[in-house]
Every structure is written in structure tokens, then in C-alpha cells.
Design a protein around this motif. Structure first.
Motif, PDB file in Angstrom:
ATOM      1  N   MET A  99       0.831  -1.205   0.000  1.00 58.61           N
ATOM      2  CA  MET A  99       0.000   0.000   0.000  1.00 58.61           C
ATOM      3  C   MET A  99       0.866   1.256   0.000  1.00 58.61           C
ATOM      4  O   MET A  99       0.584   2.227  -0.715  1.00 58.61           O
ATOM      5  CB  MET A  99      -0.937   0.003   1.205  1.00 58.61           C
ATOM      6  N   GLY A 100       1.926   1.204   0.803  1.00 58.62           N
ATOM      7  CA  GLY A 100       2.829   2.347   0.849  1.00 58.62           C
ATOM      8  C   GLY A 100       3.522   2.586  -0.480  1.00 58.62           C
ATOM      9  O   GLY A 100       3.718   3.732  -0.899  1.00 58.62           O
ATOM     10  N   LEU A 101       3.895   1.485  -1.155  1.00 59.50           N
ATOM     11  CA  LEU A 101       4.544   1.607  -2.461  1.00 59.50           C
ATOM     12  C   LEU A 101       3.585   2.218  -3.481  1.00 59.50           C
ATOM     13  O   LEU A 101       3.955   3.095  -4.266  1.00 59.50           O
ATOM     14  CB  LEU A 101       5.031   0.240  -2.933  1.00 59.50           C
ATOM     15  N   LYS A 102       2.327   1.784  -3.447  1.00 65.95           N
ATOM     16  CA  LYS A 102       1.341   2.338  -4.381  1.00 65.95           C
ATOM     17  C   LYS A 102       1.129   3.831  -4.132  1.00 65.95           C
ATOM     18  O   LYS A 102       1.025   4.621  -5.089  1.00 65.95           O
ATOM     19  CB  LYS A 102       0.014   1.573  -4.275  1.00 65.95           C
ATOM     20  N   GLU A 107       1.781   9.442  -5.741  1.00 62.79           N
ATOM     21  CA  GLU A 107       2.153  10.807  -5.346  1.00 62.79           C
ATOM     22  C   GLU A 107       3.367  11.339  -6.097  1.00 62.79           C
ATOM     23  O   GLU A 107       3.821  12.456  -5.838  1.00 62.79           O
ATOM     24  CB  GLU A 107       2.412  10.841  -3.842  1.00 62.79           C
ATOM     25  N   GLY A 108       3.908  10.535  -7.010  1.00 61.48           N
ATOM     26  CA  GLY A 108       5.029  11.009  -7.817  1.00 61.48           C
ATOM     27  C   GLY A 108       6.391  10.769  -7.209  1.00 61.48           C
ATOM     28  O   GLY A 108       7.396  11.305  -7.692  1.00 61.48           O
ATOM     29  N   GLY A 109       6.454   9.924  -6.152  1.00 64.85           N
ATOM     30  CA  GLY A 109       7.730   9.691  -5.481  1.00 64.85           C
ATOM     31  C   GLY A 109       8.761   8.963  -6.325  1.00 64.85           C
ATOM     32  O   GLY A 109       9.954   9.010  -6.010  1.00 64.85           O
ATOM     33  N   ASP A 169       8.751   9.426  -9.780  1.00 63.99           N
ATOM     34  CA  ASP A 169       8.746  10.072 -11.096  1.00 63.99           C
ATOM     35  C   ASP A 169      10.153  10.353 -11.618  1.00 63.99           C
ATOM     36  O   ASP A 169      10.405  10.281 -12.829  1.00 63.99           O
ATOM     37  CB  ASP A 169       7.951  11.379 -11.047  1.00 63.99           C
ATOM     38  N   GLY A 170      11.063  10.673 -10.711  1.00 62.43           N
ATOM     39  CA  GLY A 170      12.444  10.912 -11.134  1.00 62.43           C
ATOM     40  C   GLY A 170      13.069   9.672 -11.755  1.00 62.43           C
ATOM     41  O   GLY A 170      13.725   9.746 -12.807  1.00 62.43           O
ATOM     42  N   ARG A 171      12.840   8.532 -11.107  1.00 61.60           N
ATOM     43  CA  ARG A 171      13.370   7.277 -11.659  1.00 61.60           C
ATOM     44  C   ARG A 171      12.680   6.925 -12.965  1.00 61.60           C
ATOM     45  O   ARG A 171      13.311   6.463 -13.921  1.00 61.60           O
ATOM     46  CB  ARG A 171      13.177   6.120 -10.658  1.00 61.60           C
ATOM     47  N   PHE A 172      11.373   7.132 -13.015  1.00 62.01           N
ATOM     48  CA  PHE A 172      10.625   6.834 -14.238  1.00 62.01           C
ATOM     49  C   PHE A 172      11.114   7.701 -15.400  1.00 62.01           C
ATOM     50  O   PHE A 172      11.204   7.235 -16.538  1.00 62.01           O
ATOM     51  CB  PHE A 172       9.126   7.049 -14.020  1.00 62.01           C
ATOM     52  N   THR A 173      11.427   8.955 -15.114  1.00 62.58           N
ATOM     53  CA  THR A 173      11.946   9.833 -16.164  1.00 62.58           C
ATOM     54  C   THR A 173      13.277   9.321 -16.691  1.00 62.58           C
ATOM     55  O   THR A 173      13.511   9.303 -17.908  1.00 62.58           O
ATOM     56  CB  THR A 173      12.103  11.273 -15.629  1.00 62.58           C
ATOM     57  N   GLU A 174      14.156   8.903 -15.793  1.00 60.11           N
ATOM     58  CA  GLU A 174      15.455   8.372 -16.195  1.00 60.11           C
ATOM     59  C   GLU A 174      15.310   7.120 -17.057  1.00 60.11           C
ATOM     60  O   GLU A 174      16.034   6.940 -18.042  1.00 60.11           O
ATOM     61  CB  GLU A 174      16.288   8.030 -14.959  1.00 60.11           C
ATOM     62  N   LEU A 175      14.383   6.254 -16.674  1.00 63.91           N
ATOM     63  CA  LEU A 175      14.265   4.950 -17.333  1.00 63.91           C
ATOM     64  C   LEU A 175      13.425   4.990 -18.598  1.00 63.91           C
ATOM     65  O   LEU A 175      13.715   4.274 -19.563  1.00 63.91           O
ATOM     66  CB  LEU A 175      13.656   3.932 -16.364  1.00 63.91           C
ATOM     67  N   TYR A 176      12.370   5.820 -18.592  1.00 61.97           N
ATOM     68  CA  TYR A 176      11.378   5.739 -19.666  1.00 61.97           C
ATOM     69  C   TYR A 176      11.119   7.052 -20.399  1.00 61.97           C
ATOM     70  O   TYR A 176      10.430   7.046 -21.420  1.00 61.97           O
ATOM     71  CB  TYR A 176      10.040   5.232 -19.105  1.00 61.97           C
ATOM     72  N   ILE A 232      18.385  -2.974 -11.765  1.00 59.05           N
ATOM     73  CA  ILE A 232      18.429  -2.056 -10.621  1.00 59.05           C
ATOM     74  C   ILE A 232      17.355  -2.352  -9.591  1.00 59.05           C
ATOM     75  O   ILE A 232      16.332  -2.956  -9.897  1.00 59.05           O
ATOM     76  CB  ILE A 232      18.275  -0.577 -11.053  1.00 59.05           C
ATOM     77  N   ASP A 233      17.633  -1.894  -8.370  1.00 59.83           N
ATOM     78  CA  ASP A 233      16.652  -1.824  -7.289  1.00 59.83           C
ATOM     79  C   ASP A 233      16.149  -0.380  -7.266  1.00 59.83           C
ATOM     80  O   ASP A 233      16.897   0.539  -6.972  1.00 59.83           O
ATOM     81  CB  ASP A 233      17.348  -2.178  -5.967  1.00 59.83           C
ATOM     82  N   LEU A 234      14.886  -0.176  -7.603  1.00 60.70           N
ATOM     83  CA  LEU A 234      14.376   1.185  -7.745  1.00 60.70           C
ATOM     84  C   LEU A 234      14.208   1.908  -6.415  1.00 60.70           C
ATOM     85  O   LEU A 234      14.096   3.138  -6.385  1.00 60.70           O
ATOM     86  CB  LEU A 234      13.025   1.188  -8.484  1.00 60.70           C
ATOM     87  N   LEU A 235      14.157   1.171  -5.324  1.00 61.14           N
ATOM     88  CA  LEU A 235      13.968   1.821  -4.025  1.00 61.14           C
ATOM     89  C   LEU A 235      15.288   2.029  -3.289  1.00 61.14           C
ATOM     90  O   LEU A 235      15.278   2.491  -2.151  1.00 61.14           O
ATOM     91  CB  LEU A 235      13.003   0.992  -3.169  1.00 61.14           C
TER      92      LEU A 235
END
Length: 425
Positions: free
Chosen positions: A4-7, A12-14, A16-23, A422-425
Motif C-alpha cells: 500500500m505504501g509503495l502504491k 504521489e510522484g515519489g 517520477d524521477g526514476r521513471f523519467t530516467e528509465l522511460y 536495478i533496485d528502484l527503491l
């Protein structure tokens, strides 16, 4: 962190920085939804777990060096923005369970890491083989439960199996070994799993590109310690877009076609007193052509000739793209494609000559591009995908033309991803 915390973190965009780098920034919303669906899948199959981790491993594209890696040659490859992601929780049962979206669950007991004949050709074999690779190096292995989803489609030429192997290896390495093995060793474990457990001969390029990430020039002269050098490949800055087109050809019953290439190349190397073509002398090869034709056959000789030239092309392509010399780079890619067609002969299977999706795709690409850019067969060949470097101005015309021939969504724009497993967290 619980599911639930991960979702909530994702919503909340936590990440988004990683998503921008990857995708890429334009794909953030799509990836948020994808990752949340993966969390939901994990909850469905593994509701008893509370703490989870999040991993990703990319597919790869071979830029130059078609069928050179298994002869200890050189390749230019890159990780791409299509990947397999895993929501993971660890257990103390010494069992790995992987529920891949749309498939039956894989369950592998780590108490027995010997190859299992009944597992050949299955994901179970890849999991067991990667775990065995850690064990044989004196590293730790342990259990986990994972829900995975992938957009590296099987048979796409982007190495879905290598991405899966790298994902498993990255999970084990990061959690149980604090990253001690590292990207290159994880790649070797993936190759071991594919060769000795899954039952498919392959080189080391797919796993290395996926595990290391970014654009990489890889020299496999010493496969125990391949030389891996980052090769900056900024296609966008040079005005080009990378496309992969899936011709929808079937990969069923093609193992013999794939395996014949290294076998035939090695038969020539043996006649030259070497185990691999990389160790053989090219001048001696050409001086002994009459004898080699008689002993090994014409196709073996042609495939060996492809290797000698393609090995040099991979080096030339890496140098050109690093220097931003697009003219030389595109010329080299076109030469690679021509050699694959004429010498390597991996555009279609001999036993199904009426099925020639790759040649049709290359023909259509040349018509659409009008002599600009470059196209070539992608990956192992015989069925599957082609690769195209397309000028930005022609990108949408090219995509529409290929989709009209092979179906909507067949032609995909790829980004080169700077991260490997990678480990995204």
C-alpha cells in the motif's frame, strides 16, 4: 515498505524521477499505472507479505555485431526502455516463486541447484541456473516471492530471456550479497542458465547489455573477463530515432537454425587450428578457402567471412557513434545488414522459405526511407525483428508505413536506457 505504501509513493510522484530516467518524461503516467497494476498483481498472489522491494531489468538492442559474441568477438549493444519489473518480498523458505503476468507460477527449490532435464526450455531452468551461478561463486542465495510484468515481448529480438535472468540475478545480488557479484558476473550467470539449464546455445552479449545498461562496446576475446566500455550513443542529438519492427514471424522450431551458426563458424575455426574464429587468422582463412569449402561447406565459409568483417564493423560503429560521425556510423550499419543477408544468411529459415517477414520489412524500410538512415536484421534473425535508424523528419511516416504492413504497434520507437538491472527503491 508495504505494498500500500509503495502504491501511494507511486501515485504521489515519489518515483517520477526514476521513471523519467528509465522511460522518459512523456511516459510517466503510463509507467505509474503499470507499476500500480504490478503491485495489485503482487497483492493478489502473495497477500501474506508486508514488506516489498522493487526491481527492474531492461531488454537490449544489438546495434552492431550480429552473431559475433559466441566467437569471442566484439559487439555494440544498448539497454532499452522496455523492461521487466518485479515486486518482490523475501522469504526464509529457500524457495523462489515467480508469478509472471499471464503465466503459470514458477516454483524453484534452492536446495537442489543441479540442472533438471524436465525443466529445459522453461523459466524454472533460468531461475535455477542463475541461483546455481551464485552458489558456484561462493555467494549467497535465498528465497523470494515475486510478481513480474514485462513489455519486453518474447520473440521480439530484444532479449526477454536475458532481462528475466538479469532480474533474478539482480534481486539475489542486491538483497543477499549487497551487490558483491556485480553486473558482469550476473550476466555470466544468465548465460550459464541459458546454456546449461535452459538448453539454448547463446553468447554473452544479451545478458551483458541488459545487466550493465546504457550503450556499451563489449569485447569478448576473454569471456571470463570481457572488456566493457561505455559508448555514448546520443541518437536524438544527431537527429535520428531508433525503431524496432516486429514482423510477427514465429520463433517456433528455430533452435536448429540458431545453433547452426556458431556450430558452422566453429567448424571453420577448428580447421584453422583454433577453437573460435576470433583466435583464427583471417589471411589464413582466405588462403585456405578451397580446402575449407570442401571440408566445412560453403555456408560455413560464408558465415566465417561474415564474422571476420563484422567484428571490425562493431569496433568501427562504436568509434563512429562516440565521435558523433553519423555518416560513418550509418554506412557501417548498412554494411552489417548487407553482410547478414548475403553471408550470415539469417533473414529467414531454409525450411520455411515462403515465410520471409524480415526481408519484406527491410524492403519496405528502404522504400520508406529513400536511401536515408540505415536498416538491418536485429538479433538472432530467421524470424522476428528488424532495426532502423530513421531521420527525425521521417519518423512518423516510417512508423505508419511499417504498422500498416505488420499491424498497429508493430513498429516501436526505443530509447537507450542508462541503467541496467536495478533496485528502484
Amino acid at each position: 515498505m508495504n505494498v500500500m505504501g509503495l502504491k501511494e509513493l507511486i501515485k504521489e510522484g515519489g518515483l517520477d524521477g526514476r521513471f523519467t530516467e528509465l522511460y522518459g518524461a512523456e511516459n510517466i503516467e503510463q509507467q505509474r499505472a503499470r507499476y500500480i497494476r504490478a503491485c495489485d498483481g503482487f497483492e493478489t498472489f502473495f497477500p501474506e507479505h508486508h514488506n516489498v522491494a522493487l526491481y527492474s531489468a531492461p531488454g537490449r538492442t544489438e546495434i552492431c555485431g550480429n552473431h559475433t559474441d559466441h566467437q569471442h568477438g566484439c559487439v555494440l549493444a544498448a539497454a532499452v526502455d522496455l523492461d521487466i519489473i518485479g515486486i518482490v518480498a523475501f522469504n526464509d523458505e529457500n524457495v523462489i516463486r515467480v508469478q509472471s503476468e499471464g503465466h503459470n507460477m514458477n516454483v524453484v527449490n534452492l536446495n537442489d541447484l543441479a540442472p533438471q532435464k524436465k525443466e529445459e526450455g522453461t523459466s524454472d531452468s533460468l531461475i535455477r541456473g542463475v541461483a546455481a551461478g551464485f552458489k558456484s561463486r561462493g555467494l549467497n542465495v535465498g528465497g523470494f516471492d515475486a510478481y513480474t510484468t514485462s513489455n519486453v515481448l518474447g520473440g521480439s529480438g530484444l532479449s526477454s530471456s536475458a532481462a528475466f535472468e538479469v532480474l533474478i540475478g539482480t534481486i539475489i545480488d542486491k538483497h543477499y550479497n549487497n551487490g558483491k557479484a556485480g553486473a558482469i558476473e550476473i550476466a555470466k550467470m544468465g548465460q550459464l542458465a541459458e546454456n546449461a539449464y535452459f538448453g539454448k546455445k547463446s553468447g554473452l552479449m544479451d545478458q551483458t547489455a541488459s545487466s550493465v545498461g546504457s550503450s556499451v562496446f563489449i569485447d569478448f576475446e576473454n569471456t571470463a573477463a570481457p572488456k566493457v566500455v561505455s559508448a555514448k550513443c546520443d541518437l536524438d542529438a544527431n537527429g535520428y530515432v531508433l525503431f524496432i519492427t516486429d514482423t510477427k514471424g514465429s520463433h517456433a522450431d528455430l533452435s536448429d537454425e540458431y545453433s547452426a551458426i556458431p556450430s558452422e563458424m566453429i567448424s571453420v575455426a577448428k580447421q584453422l587450428g583454433k577453437d573460435w574464429l576470433r583466435a583464427a587468422d583471417e589471411d589464413e582463412f582466405y588462403s585456405k578457402l578451397p580446402e575449407l569449402r570442401r571440408v566445412c561447406g560453403d555456408r560455413s565459409v560464408l558465415r566465417a567471412a561474415h564474422f571476420f568483417a563484422e567484428n571490425k564493423r562493431a569496433q568501427a560503429a562504436a568509434k563512429a557513434i562516440e565521435q558523433g560521425d553519423m555518416d560513418t556510423f550509418l554506412k557501417t550499419i548498412r554494411e552489417s545488414g548487407e553482410s547478414s543477408a548475403k553471408l550470415l544468411q539469417n533473414l529467414y529459415a531454409c525450411k520455411t522459405p515462403q515465410e520471409q517477414g524480415i526481408p519484406v520489412a527491410l524492403m519496405m524500410s528502404e522504400k520508406l526511407l529513400g536511401g536515408e538512415g540505415a536498416t538491418r536484421v536485429h538479433g538472432g534473425g530467421f524470424a522476428g525483428t528488424i532495426q532502423a535508424f530513421v531521420p527525425k523528419a521521417a519518423a512518423e511516416k516510417y512508423r505508419a508505413g511499417m504498422d500498416s504492413l505488420f499491424g498497429e504497434g508493430s513498429c516501436r520507437k526505443l530509447r537507450i536506457r542508462n541503467a541496467g538491472g536495478i533496485d528502484l527503491l
